[in-house]
Design a protein around this motif. Sequence first.
Motif, PDB file in Angstrom:
ATOM      1  N   SER A 144       0.817  -1.222   0.000  1.00  0.00           N
ATOM      2  CA  SER A 144       0.000   0.000   0.000  1.00  0.00           C
ATOM      3  C   SER A 144       0.848   1.267   0.000  1.00  0.00           C
ATOM      4  O   SER A 144       0.351   2.344  -0.310  1.00  0.00           O
ATOM      5  CB  SER A 144      -0.946   0.000   1.208  1.00  0.00           C
ATOM      6  OG  SER A 144      -0.214   0.058   2.426  1.00  0.00           O
ATOM      7  N   LEU A 187       2.066   2.578  -6.849  1.00  0.00           N
ATOM      8  CA  LEU A 187       0.832   1.840  -6.594  1.00  0.00           C
ATOM      9  C   LEU A 187      -0.242   2.172  -7.625  1.00  0.00           C
ATOM     10  O   LEU A 187      -0.990   1.296  -8.065  1.00  0.00           O
ATOM     11  CB  LEU A 187       0.321   2.155  -5.182  1.00  0.00           C
ATOM     12  CG  LEU A 187      -1.012   1.515  -4.783  1.00  0.00           C
ATOM     13  CD1 LEU A 187      -0.930  -0.007  -4.861  1.00  0.00           C
ATOM     14  CD2 LEU A 187      -1.408   1.951  -3.375  1.00  0.00           C
ATOM     15  N   LEU A 194      -3.225  -6.518  -2.245  1.00  0.00           N
ATOM     16  CA  LEU A 194      -2.664  -5.295  -1.673  1.00  0.00           C
ATOM     17  C   LEU A 194      -2.290  -5.571  -0.227  1.00  0.00           C
ATOM     18  O   LEU A 194      -3.143  -5.947   0.581  1.00  0.00           O
ATOM     19  CB  LEU A 194      -3.682  -4.159  -1.764  1.00  0.00           C
ATOM     20  CG  LEU A 194      -4.061  -3.756  -3.197  1.00  0.00           C
ATOM     21  CD1 LEU A 194      -5.323  -2.921  -3.193  1.00  0.00           C
ATOM     22  CD2 LEU A 194      -2.923  -3.012  -3.848  1.00  0.00           C
ATOM     23  N   ASP A 248      -1.072  -4.172   3.265  1.00  0.00           N
ATOM     24  CA  ASP A 248      -1.100  -2.896   3.973  1.00  0.00           C
ATOM     25  C   ASP A 248       0.226  -2.574   4.651  1.00  0.00           C
ATOM     26  O   ASP A 248       0.907  -3.444   5.187  1.00  0.00           O
ATOM     27  CB  ASP A 248      -2.197  -2.910   5.039  1.00  0.00           C
ATOM     28  CG  ASP A 248      -3.582  -2.719   4.440  1.00  0.00           C
ATOM     29  OD1 ASP A 248      -3.672  -2.264   3.292  1.00  0.00           O
ATOM     30  OD2 ASP A 248      -4.569  -3.040   5.126  1.00  0.00           O
ATOM     31  N   GLU A 305     -10.874   1.923   0.050  1.00  0.00           N
ATOM     32  CA  GLU A 305      -9.838   2.847  -0.392  1.00  0.00           C
ATOM     33  C   GLU A 305      -9.483   2.663  -1.865  1.00  0.00           C
ATOM     34  O   GLU A 305      -8.725   3.441  -2.419  1.00  0.00           O
ATOM     35  CB  GLU A 305      -8.570   2.655   0.448  1.00  0.00           C
ATOM     36  CG  GLU A 305      -8.781   3.003   1.909  1.00  0.00           C
ATOM     37  CD  GLU A 305      -7.535   2.689   2.718  1.00  0.00           C
ATOM     38  OE1 GLU A 305      -7.535   2.970   3.915  1.00  0.00           O
ATOM     39  OE2 GLU A 305      -6.571   2.170   2.137  1.00  0.00           O
ATOM     40  N   TYR A 306     -10.015   1.639  -2.502  1.00  0.00           N
ATOM     41  CA  TYR A 306      -9.546   1.292  -3.832  1.00  0.00           C
ATOM     42  C   TYR A 306     -10.671   1.326  -4.851  1.00  0.00           C
ATOM     43  O   TYR A 306     -11.793   0.948  -4.565  1.00  0.00           O
ATOM     44  CB  TYR A 306      -8.902  -0.108  -3.805  1.00  0.00           C
ATOM     45  CG  TYR A 306      -7.723  -0.135  -2.886  1.00  0.00           C
ATOM     46  CD1 TYR A 306      -7.852  -0.592  -1.574  1.00  0.00           C
ATOM     47  CD2 TYR A 306      -6.488   0.344  -3.299  1.00  0.00           C
ATOM     48  CE1 TYR A 306      -6.771  -0.587  -0.711  1.00  0.00           C
ATOM     49  CE2 TYR A 306      -5.405   0.351  -2.440  1.00  0.00           C
ATOM     50  CZ  TYR A 306      -5.555  -0.114  -1.146  1.00  0.00           C
ATOM     51  OH  TYR A 306      -4.485  -0.099  -0.310  1.00  0.00           O
TER      52      TYR A 306
END
Length: 360
Positions: A253, A258, A277, A279, A345-346
């Motif tokens: 992340s 990214l 992903l 973290d 978040e994605y």
Amino acid sequence: MAADNAKNGDALPHVDTHREKRIISTSNCGNLTVHIQGSLQHGNAKPVFLTVHDMGSNHAEFCKFLDHPSMLDVKERSVFVHVDLPGQEDYAPDLPEDFLFPDMRTIGHGLMEVIDALSIPYVIGLGEGAGANILARFGMDYPQRSLGLILIHCTSTVAGVMEYFRDKLINWKLSNVGMNPTAEQYLVFHKFGRQLERSENKEKVINEYQHKLRSTINPKNLRRYVETFLNRTDLSEVLESQLKTDVMLVAGSLASHLHTVRTMANHLNKTKSTLVLIDGVGDVLNEAPEKFAHNLVLYVQGLGKLSSLPVTGSWNARSRTTSQSSDAQDAEAGRHRSRAMSMEEYDIPNVRRLSLAKKD
């Protein structure tokens, strides 16, 4: 090196029973140095991983990862073929001035010559950064020889404006004055990602990487690799139609690129791709080897290999996965998965293939 120490009688943990170095001549990539871990006599029974390294590193990066305790069982049940790109080996002499460093796709053709020379029917590609981009091209050109691809911090786009000028600066400095603080700082950022000042427990691995850059990597040869990566062509628009191989993208992340990994994920065939992903890390191999090993085993089991290997995970941090996948792959991997993740978040498709997290 471990094998040499073992011959001398030194007791070392997890010593490879078979490690071999070969020089393989290719049509357009020159002589490639290949390091083989495991016996190719078992190549038909065991999964064979073909690794390609990023800029500023070589096969040693993957060997270090394989020495992690979480990879011991995988290493014992597999064969790893590590390819050092031209002039990127430790203490390599300068490449000849008239040597034309191959472009990314041509290197992919060279990989095909390597596995042909070793009589390997098909491989699972494992690449990082620029090496991952090369393996994506290999998978597009030789789908019948690629069982699957594990691509760490892979980009499918051309260099952006900022990346172009930054890389040009680094390239110039590598060419004219060798390794220097500016080039070194960029390569550290490229490898370890964002927010270095807020990171914990990174000082040791960063110092080790800097020492390797200063002492073992030939900066003039590295410049050639940087230039090739900078001049890469765009793959995004053809990925869905031309990359037929099953793909697992992996990114931290805090990785430096990214956004480009997410762009690639959005252009892949959603029925044959997975995005993992992890973290809180920028460098997956060094900062999260256990988490990545867990992901790797699940993915390879989905390909029908390492099916007898138990999957464990003892970490507290969370890794997140999104994708669509075939029913057969889901069935193979489903017995190992739990469904605990958040994707707010994605902006990637919210369809889950595997969950590689433990509930808090």
